[in-house]
Design an enzyme around this catalytic site. Structure first.
Site, PDB file in Angstrom:
ATOM      1  N   ASP A   1       0.545 105.941 -26.262  1.00 25.30           N
ATOM      2  CA  ASP A   1       0.695 104.871 -27.243  1.00 25.30           C
ATOM      3  C   ASP A   1       1.911 105.304 -28.368  1.00 25.30           C
ATOM      4  O   ASP A   1       1.731 106.289 -28.865  1.00 25.30           O
ATOM      5  CB  ASP A   1      -0.371 104.513 -28.289  1.00 25.30           C
ATOM      6  CG  ASP A   1      -0.638 103.404 -28.878  1.00 25.30           C
ATOM      7  OD1 ASP A   1       0.376 102.961 -29.840  1.00 25.30           O
ATOM      8  OD2 ASP A   1      -1.359 102.374 -28.587  1.00 25.30           O
TER       9      ASP A   1
ATOM     10  N   SER B   1       1.087  96.117 -29.907  1.00 18.29           N
ATOM     11  CA  SER B   1       0.490  96.799 -28.782  1.00 18.29           C
ATOM     12  C   SER B   1      -0.158  95.773 -27.914  1.00 18.29           C
ATOM     13  O   SER B   1      -0.413  96.167 -26.673  1.00 18.29           O
ATOM     14  CB  SER B   1      -0.458  97.834 -29.180  1.00 18.29           C
ATOM     15  OG  SER B   1       0.232  98.817 -29.875  1.00 18.29           O
TER      16      SER B   1
ATOM     17  N   HIS C   1      -9.757  98.400 -28.154  1.00 13.16           N
ATOM     18  CA  HIS C   1      -8.352  98.429 -28.566  1.00 13.16           C
ATOM     19  C   HIS C   1      -7.667  97.585 -27.853  1.00 13.16           C
ATOM     20  O   HIS C   1      -7.647  97.275 -26.748  1.00 13.16           O
ATOM     21  CB  HIS C   1      -7.905  99.852 -28.918  1.00 13.16           C
ATOM     22  CG  HIS C   1      -6.685  99.855 -29.576  1.00 13.16           C
ATOM     23  ND1 HIS C   1      -5.536 100.015 -28.934  1.00 13.16           N
ATOM     24  CD2 HIS C   1      -6.354  99.849 -30.964  1.00 13.16           C
ATOM     25  CE1 HIS C   1      -4.504  99.989 -29.871  1.00 13.16           C
ATOM     26  NE2 HIS C   1      -5.010 100.050 -31.023  1.00 13.16           N
TER      27      HIS C   1
ATOM     28  N   THR D   1      -4.588  98.225 -26.446  1.00 20.35           N
ATOM     29  CA  THR D   1      -3.927  99.014 -25.203  1.00 20.35           C
ATOM     30  C   THR D   1      -4.922  98.703 -24.090  1.00 20.35           C
ATOM     31  O   THR D   1      -4.238  98.414 -23.006  1.00 20.35           O
ATOM     32  CB  THR D   1      -3.637 100.260 -25.689  1.00 20.35           C
ATOM     33  OG1 THR D   1      -2.641 100.145 -27.047  1.00 20.35           O
ATOM     34  CG2 THR D   1      -2.924 100.972 -24.865  1.00 20.35           C
TER      35      THR D   1
ATOM     36  N   GLU E   1     -25.469 108.664 -33.729  1.00 21.67           N
ATOM     37  CA  GLU E   1     -24.899 110.060 -34.238  1.00 21.67           C
ATOM     38  C   GLU E   1     -24.847 110.116 -35.607  1.00 21.67           C
ATOM     39  O   GLU E   1     -24.971 111.228 -36.054  1.00 21.67           O
ATOM     40  CB  GLU E   1     -23.647 110.210 -33.369  1.00 21.67           C
ATOM     41  CG  GLU E   1     -22.931 111.489 -33.594  1.00 21.67           C
ATOM     42  CD  GLU E   1     -21.788 111.840 -32.959  1.00 21.67           C
ATOM     43  OE1 GLU E   1     -21.182 113.090 -32.501  1.00 21.67           O
ATOM     44  OE2 GLU E   1     -21.242 110.492 -32.111  1.00 21.67           O
TER      45      GLU E   1
ATOM     46  N   ASP F   1       3.940 101.726 -24.502  1.00 22.98           N
ATOM     47  CA  ASP F   1       3.789 100.598 -24.927  1.00 22.98           C
ATOM     48  C   ASP F   1       4.958 100.094 -25.868  1.00 22.98           C
ATOM     49  O   ASP F   1       5.454  98.999 -25.682  1.00 22.98           O
ATOM     50  CB  ASP F   1       2.408 100.035 -25.447  1.00 22.98           C
ATOM     51  CG  ASP F   1       1.901 101.010 -26.982  1.00 22.98           C
ATOM     52  OD1 ASP F   1       2.664 102.122 -26.927  1.00 22.98           O
ATOM     53  OD2 ASP F   1       1.178 100.829 -27.477  1.00 22.98           O
TER      54      ASP F   1
END
Length: 525
Positions: A59, A108, A169, A171, A233, A383
């Site tokens: 990216d 992107s 995302h 991408t 978490e 990209d």
């Protein structure tokens, strides 16, 4: 200024900077002749059918980032400008034009639609044609375009997506989603009119659109859980709680969508990932909250298992070497993988971006060793680029993160070789440009100076490189529109719309048990 320039030239030409072997003209002649012999061998084209496809995506990894990463890699190993990245060794190189249909400098989402779906699109839109307007749900119907991942799945290949950013995302998500807005991660981020119009959020599409993706690894698990559900978490962090308005647990939905008798494993931590017996796993979904860890926080390879993030940049080579087994449940079957490494040129800082580009290159090298050019087409590209540059007449061997050997002839201050055209590195101190000699410009969190102040640095608009190796790699040559990439890859693998050449007379590649490359590469946008 003239005296400074003469001094600089003298420094550049100093014999102390030139390796002894390079002083001999025969060194360069021999090197050129060897390169010529290698080029002539390429006349024997590899026209095998590609059984396996691997797409590596850095990216923001523009050409200037590739060059700077090459120098950094060399300097980390006692070399320098003459060193080679693994991608440099790929025999075929092209340039891809990255503009979106409505944007000279791309985003992107539009670029991902191009290099994954083979169709250029408007900025901010995913997996749809240019007939879709960003944010307009009612323009989406009938404008969906499919990706090379779906083409491969329809051809019977095992497929995988591995990213060091959110799996939702822009991408990676163009591989499976169709959306009028790249930011519709869950229905909690969608406007009422889009929900009423029947548009689906990206996380839901991950589970529903292509339910039999064998491997999905990345981050962004909060978009899979109902609003206010505490994170496994980080249970006490409110901003990490689930975001979904529909009350669905998409991890559970992902499990339930798998065929009876198939083993589907969900992991959210590196320890669980390493503990899996992959020979007994048919489907794997791994989602961390923080998909990546800055390289300088990890220490040595094989750092603590408790480090945040499912896949740390410096840990995945170790993971890979421990998982070189045939893809679970698909031994010997053809495979297609999309791996992307974000921040391989993307700020917040140049140190992190270049180190991550080097880590991406390590993964490419490992994949090269684990596969054969006879049946595996590997493609490395980006990209888009960023407004990242380096210059300043630096001498041979100058630290890539170091100062230029000259001061500005305007404000009489030093400057680093690496600079950005715009971004958060713009700093004025007492009415003047910040004096970088007064700060630790080698610190991991240092942001290189920029010419124009922006809270976030922008993308760049120039072409990006495309490196190719394996069957039909020669189809990637010259200057192409970015959307050409998946068409060339599909042609090589006899998937998608270009299968006319794949008749009985076509010579298939020698079968290979492709190692479990689904853990190979990461994306950090």
């Amino acid at each position: 200024m003239k005296a400074l320039f003469v001094l600089l030239l003298a420094q550049l030409c100093s014999a102390s900077l030139v390796p002894e072997r390079e002083k001999d003209p025969e060194y360069w002649r021999r090197q050129a002749q060897e390169t010529l012999r290698n080029a002539l061998r390429l006349q024997r084209l590899n026209q095998n059918v590609a059984k396996n496809l691997i797409l590596f995506l850095g990216d923001g990894m523009g050409v200037s980032t590739v060059t700077a990463a090459r120098i950094l890699k060399g300097q980390l190993h006692g070399q320098g400008e003459e060193s080679l990245l693994e991608m440099d060794k790929f025999p075929f190189v092209a340039l891809a034009k990255t503009y979106n249909t409505n944007a000279q400098v791309p985003d992107s989402a539009g670029t991902a639609t191009a290099y994954l779906c083979g169709v250029k699109a408007n900025e901010g839109t995913l997996g749809v044609s240019a007939g879709v307007t960003r944010d307009r749900c009612n323009t989406t119907k009938g404008q969906e375009v499919t990706s090379i991942l779906r083409w491969a799945k329809e051809a019977g290949k095992a497929v995988g997506i591995v990213t060091t950013t959110r799996v939702t995302h822009a991408t990676p998500s163009a591989a499976y989603a169709h959306s009028a807005n790249r930011d519709w991660y869950s229905d909690g981020e969608m406007p009422p009119d889009a929900l009423e119009g029947g548009c689906k959020d990206i996380a839901r599409q991950l589970v529903e659109n292509i339910p039999d993706i064998e491997v999905i690894l990345g981050g962004g698990r909060k978009y899979m859980y109902p609003r206010n559900v505490s994170d496994v978490e980080y249970p006490h962090e409110e901003k990490q709680r689930g975001t979904r308005l529909d009350g669905r647990n998409l991890v559970q939905a992902w499990r339930e969508a798998k065929p009876r008798g198939k083993v589907a494993e969900y992991v959210w931590h590196r320890r669980a990932l390493l503990g899996l017996n992959l020979t007994r796993v048919d489907f794997l979904l791994g989602e961390s909250l923080h998909p990546w860890v800055p390289w300088h926080q990890l220490g040595a390879l094989g750092g603590p298992l408790s480090c945040p993030g499912l896949l740390g940049q410096l840990q995945w080579p170790v993971i890979l070497q421990g998982m070189v087994v045939p893809c679970p449940g698909h031994a010997g079957s053809p495979q297609t993988w999309f791996y992307s490494l974000g921040d391989a040129g993307t700020p917040p800082n140049n140190l992190q971006a270049l180190h991550e580009a080097v880590e991406l290159d390590r993964a490419i090298g490992l994949a090269t060793r684990l596969t054969s050019t006879q049946d595996t087409l590997s493609v490395v590209t980006a990209d888009h680029s960023h407004v990242f540059t380096f210059g300043g007449y630096t001498p041979r061997g100058n630290p890539i993160f170091g100062l230029a050997p000259m001061q500005s002839d305007v404000d009489r201050k030093p400057f680093t070789s690496i600079l950005y055209g715009n971004g958060p590195g713009y700093k004025i101190v007492a009415g003047e440009r910040e004096n970088v000699s007064a700060v630790d410009f080698a610190h991991a969190d240092y942001q290189a100076q920029s010419a124009v102040p922006l809270r976030q640095e922008t993308h760049g608009g120039e072409d990006v490189a495309v490196f190719a190796r394996g069957p039909m790699a020669h189809l990637l040559h010259g200057v192409h529109e970015q959307n050409y990439i998946p068409h060339a890859m599909a042609y090589a693998a006899c998937i998608g719309s270009n299968r006319g050449h794949c008749n009985a007379g076509a010579r298939p590649a020698t079968p290979l048990l492709l190692p479990f490359l689904g853990l190979l590469l990461l994306l950090l946008c």
